[in-house]
Scaffold this active site. Structure first.
Site, PDB file in Angstrom:
ATOM      1  N   PHE A  41      22.578  67.753  61.118  1.00 45.25           N
ATOM      2  CA  PHE A  41      21.393  67.312  61.841  1.00 45.25           C
ATOM      3  C   PHE A  41      21.731  67.004  63.308  1.00 45.25           C
ATOM      4  CE2 PHE A  41      17.673  65.029  63.029  1.00 45.25           C
ATOM      5  CZ  PHE A  41      16.693  65.262  62.089  1.00 45.25           C
ATOM      6  N   PHE A 144      12.797  61.583  64.245  1.00 45.36           N
ATOM      7  CA  PHE A 144      13.908  60.810  63.678  1.00 45.36           C
ATOM      8  C   PHE A 144      14.061  61.074  62.176  1.00 45.36           C
ATOM      9  CE2 PHE A 144      16.357  57.070  62.353  1.00 45.36           C
ATOM     10  CZ  PHE A 144      17.305  57.013  63.361  1.00 45.36           C
TER      11      PHE A 144
END
Length: 307
Positions: A41, A144
């Site tokens: 990520f 996020f």
């Protein structure tokens, strides 16, 4: 990152340490899959940033479509020529082994939304558009990946939570606050880098632009919001634990769900300490030691195929 940069910087970035501090109690196979997915990520996030900085809209568009496709059919993308796509497919396939098909579908649905949120950020940054505070906060919950990290609490606990449990306000509120804390604290620690890079996606930047705050006042306001997450979580945590107690209705299933909710809520609490530690230990945020405060020293244009 070229090989010499990996050797010099990878351990100091602490990507897997962050996850190890959050998903306590996970079986080793689960913990390794989550840690590898987390590292992926961060790499994806850096690619996204480089594509914006260098105006590589076509490359971003191709990556966006490929990630959507890999999420829907990870097994067919394990040997994709783009290592970022192949790595994503591998991570997803490993995460899909632990719980049921319904959990996998939920995870995929949540991550499709994350990819699209990254696309909105790409367009905002390319156009120099700074979203208003509320618009930014809603988008930040997606960039996020709030619900992805919350989903991963369940394989850690070894139990998929049914929708009536997972969507109960007591559980969902605690989960949201743990993630809001981390996202907003990240904004606080990233603010010097993102101001230096003329970025538009940061709570502090939205407060300065749309609320007329000075830099100093914006920092104070972000800190205030971060601290409020802590105090509000303590109350939400009590509600969530009472909810867990109520699930223990004398049946085997009730006992299992009660224990799983307790384990998930405990790791929501761990997100506070782990995220705080990470932002002060990871080399990702030590901007005062960088030659260029807008660009981490481990990111190289050559490694991303740029000139």
């Amino acid at each position: 990152m070229p090989a010499d940069k990996v050797q010099e910087y990878a351990d100091g970035l602490c990507y897997t340490d962050l996850m190890a501090g959050y998903y306590l109690g996970a079986p080793e196979e689960v913990m390794q899959a989550i840690a590898d997915y987390s590292a992926w990520f961060f790499v994806w996030d850096d690619h996204h940033d480089r594509y914006i900085v260098h105006g590589r809209a076509g490359d971003w568009r191709r990556l966006r479509y490929r990630l959507h496709a890999a999420l829907d059919a990870p097994r067919h993308h394990l040997h994709h020529p783009d290592p970022l796509v192949a790595g994503f497919a591998d991570s997803v396939l490993r995460l899909f082994r632990f719980l049921s098909r319904t959990w996998n579908q939920r995870f995929a649905r949540h991550f499709h939304a994350v990819i699209e949120a990254y696309d909105r950020e790409f367009r905002n940054r390319t156009e120099g558009y700074i979203p208003g505070v509320e618009e930014y906060l809603a988008l930040r919950r997606l960039t996020f990946a709030h619900w992805i990290w919350t989903d991963l609490l369940e394989p850690t606990a070894g139990c998929e939570l049914p929708d009536p449990v997972r969507k109960t306000p007591a559980y969902r509120r605690a989960a949201l606050l743990s993630q809001e804390f981390a996202a907003w604290y990240n904004d606080l620690c990233s603010l010097p880098k993102e101001i230096a890079g003329d970025e538009v996606h940061n709570l502090g930047i939205s407060l300065i632009t749309h609320e007329g705050l000075t830099l100093e006042d914006a920092v104070d306001e972000v800190r205030r919001r971060v601290e409020k997450c802590v105090t509000e979580f303590l109350a939400a945590e009590r509600d969530a634990l009472r909810f867990a107690d109520d699930l223990a209705d004398g049946t085997v299933r009730g006992k299992e769900l009660s224990a799983a909710v307790r384990a998930c809520v405990a790791n929501m609490r761990n997100w506070f300490s782990s995220a705080y530690w990470f932002h002060h230990e990871s080399g990702r945020y030590r901007v005062d030691t960088w030659d260029d405060r807008s660009t981490p020293p481990y990111v190289t244009n050559e490694a991303a195929g740029e000139s």
